[in-house]
Design an enzyme around this catalytic site. Structure first.
Site, mmCIF file in Angstrom:
data_model
loop_
_atom_site.group_PDB
_atom_site.id
_atom_site.type_symbol
_atom_site.label_atom_id
_atom_site.label_comp_id
_atom_site.label_asym_id
_atom_site.label_seq_id
_atom_site.Cartn_x
_atom_site.Cartn_y
_atom_site.Cartn_z
ATOM 1 N N TYR A 34 0.828 -1.216 0.000
ATOM 2 C CA TYR A 34 0.000 0.000 0.000
ATOM 3 C C TYR A 34 0.857 1.259 0.000
ATOM 4 C CZ TYR A 34 -3.478 3.359 1.774
ATOM 5 O OH TYR A 34 -4.306 4.443 1.945
ATOM 6 N N SER A 62 -0.369 -5.761 8.197
ATOM 7 C CA SER A 62 0.703 -5.986 7.225
ATOM 8 C C SER A 62 0.455 -7.251 6.418
ATOM 9 C CB SER A 62 2.049 -6.085 7.958
ATOM 10 O OG SER A 62 3.128 -6.082 7.054
ATOM 11 N N GLY A 63 0.713 -7.171 5.127
ATOM 12 C CA GLY A 63 0.674 -8.348 4.264
ATOM 13 C C GLY A 63 2.090 -8.784 3.971
ATOM 14 N N SER A 103 3.139 -3.549 4.232
ATOM 15 C CA SER A 103 3.360 -4.937 3.827
ATOM 16 C C SER A 103 4.791 -5.095 3.353
ATOM 17 C CB SER A 103 2.420 -5.359 2.682
ATOM 18 O OG SER A 103 1.071 -5.284 3.070
ATOM 19 N N ASN A 137 7.630 -2.258 2.709
ATOM 20 C CA ASN A 137 6.646 -1.227 3.045
ATOM 21 C C ASN A 137 6.017 -1.561 4.395
ATOM 22 O OD1 ASN A 137 5.020 1.132 2.220
ATOM 23 N ND2 ASN A 137 3.322 -0.308 2.118
#
Length: 365
Positions: free
Chosen positions: A136, A281-282, A243, A204
């Site tokens: 993102y 978070s991914g 993420s 990120n």
């Protein structure tokens, strides 16, 4: 501000790197970026400011014609990586990998399909399930304006190179934030047992106070009251949202379950640098191996043969590959931050670079 962690005297582990210290040290792997940057000032959805882009990682040329084995690991699942169901089922990666922002996954996926159709033509019936992953960038960029286009994806493909990989605020990493500093793209490699392991990250993620470099508490020594966080402009609970995408390549002849084991070890490096797989978070990791050739192309009609001779690395070399993955992933994350430049995004929100002199001082204690 550009550079790499080794330029600052920071070396992770004792394994040697490949020629470029990049994922492209694995023969056949190429990386291409296209950066989309426009405008300044207040956010106007559909107009900007824009701080985003596309990065493409190609496991080898015409990978649809000669797939590679692959495996996936999820540390925390607040993210997207398309095409995973077929990888889990079939164990093969059959397309280049696209990286972009969260709200541009669809256009990148469709553009990859169109690109592959142009390469492959209409002489047979086939399908493509491209792998596209996201993080993102809406804190700095007009993410809802959906500024990434198919032409940007083609530009990233056209920029594919097997040489050194630009890092930091470039391509899909343009609008990314890592441990509350400016983040983005980072890469590194290791050579062990005659095999090369390369890693590329889109970083990120993370909170400032948890950032570690070789175990040194850098985030504690450079707190947000000294170098402000871009999250100061939004609600405090957003810290740690974001993420990380970790792509791992190796020329070791691994089967899909072994690729999955490598992907799992990449998560250890995320933890070593201070990531904790936060709820927002991914943290998604994909590993692939170019060590087997001759896997048949995937289509509606399987071309055969009925049996396929394969090579598989024995467990005597696995620990070395695990070490290589962990060290290269840690260094790739650090390189993403070290290479990134301060970026002012929408509404004047600023993601500060990690100043090299300040990092050296904090690392020295």
């Amino acid at each position: 501000m550009t550079g790499r962690s080794r330029d600052l005297g920071i070396v992770v582990g004792d394994l040697p790197t490949g020629r470029h210290n990049a994922i492209t040290d694995v023969a056949g792997v190429r990386v291409g970026h296209h950066t989309v940057r426009a405008g300044d000032g207040p956010l106007v959805v559909g107009e900007g400011p824009v701080r985003t882009g596309v990065t493409v990682v190609e496991p080898r040329p015409r990978v649809w014609d000669s797939p590679v084995f692959a495996g996936f690991h999820r540390l925390n699942g607040n993210g997207e990586m398309t095409g995973l169901h077929w990888i889990r089922e079939n164990g093969q990666l059959t397309t280049a990998i696209g990286l972009t922002n969260t709200h541009s996954v669809g256009v990148v996926r469709d553009a990859i399909v169109a690109r592959l159709h142009r390469e492959r033509g209409d002489d047979e019936l086939y399908f493509h399930l491209p792998v596209v992953a996201e993080t993102y960038d809406g804190l700095l960029s007009d993410i809802n304006g959906q500024h990434v286009t198919a032409a940007h994806v083609d530009a990233a493909f056209d920029a594919l190179s097997a040489g050194p990989v630009p890092e930091g605020s470039v391509g899909s990493g343009t609008g990314m934030i890592c441990h509350e500093f400016k983040g983005g793209i980072g890469t590194s490699s290791r050579v062990v047992g005659g095999h090369t392991v390369g890693v590329l990250v889109q970083a990120n993620h993370g909170r400032r106070g948890r950032l570690r470099v070789n175990g040194v508490p850098i985030g504690e020594r450079i707190p947000t009251d000294e170098v402000p966080s871009p999250f100061d402009a939004v609600v405090r609970s957003a810290r740690g949202s974001g993420s990380i995408i970790v792509l791992i390549a190796t020329d070791a002849p691994l089967l899909p379950h072994q690729c999955e084991r490598l992907a799992q070890r990449g998560a250890l490096a995320v933890g070593r640098t201070g990531g904790s797989g936060e709820n927002g978070s991914g943290d998604l990791l994909l590993a692939f191996s170019t060590g087997n050739d001759g896997l048949p192309r995937v289509g509606l009609v399987e071309p055969g043969p009925d049996e396929i001779p394969l090579r598989m690395a024995g467990n005597t070399v696995i620990n070395g590959l695990f070490d290589a993955v962990i060290d290269a992933t840690e260094e790739a994350i650090l390189n993403a931050v070290v290479a990134a430049e301060t970026s002012v995004g929408r509404d004047g929100i600023t993601a500060h670079a990690l100043d090299h002199d300040r990092l050296r001082a904090a690392y020295a204690g």
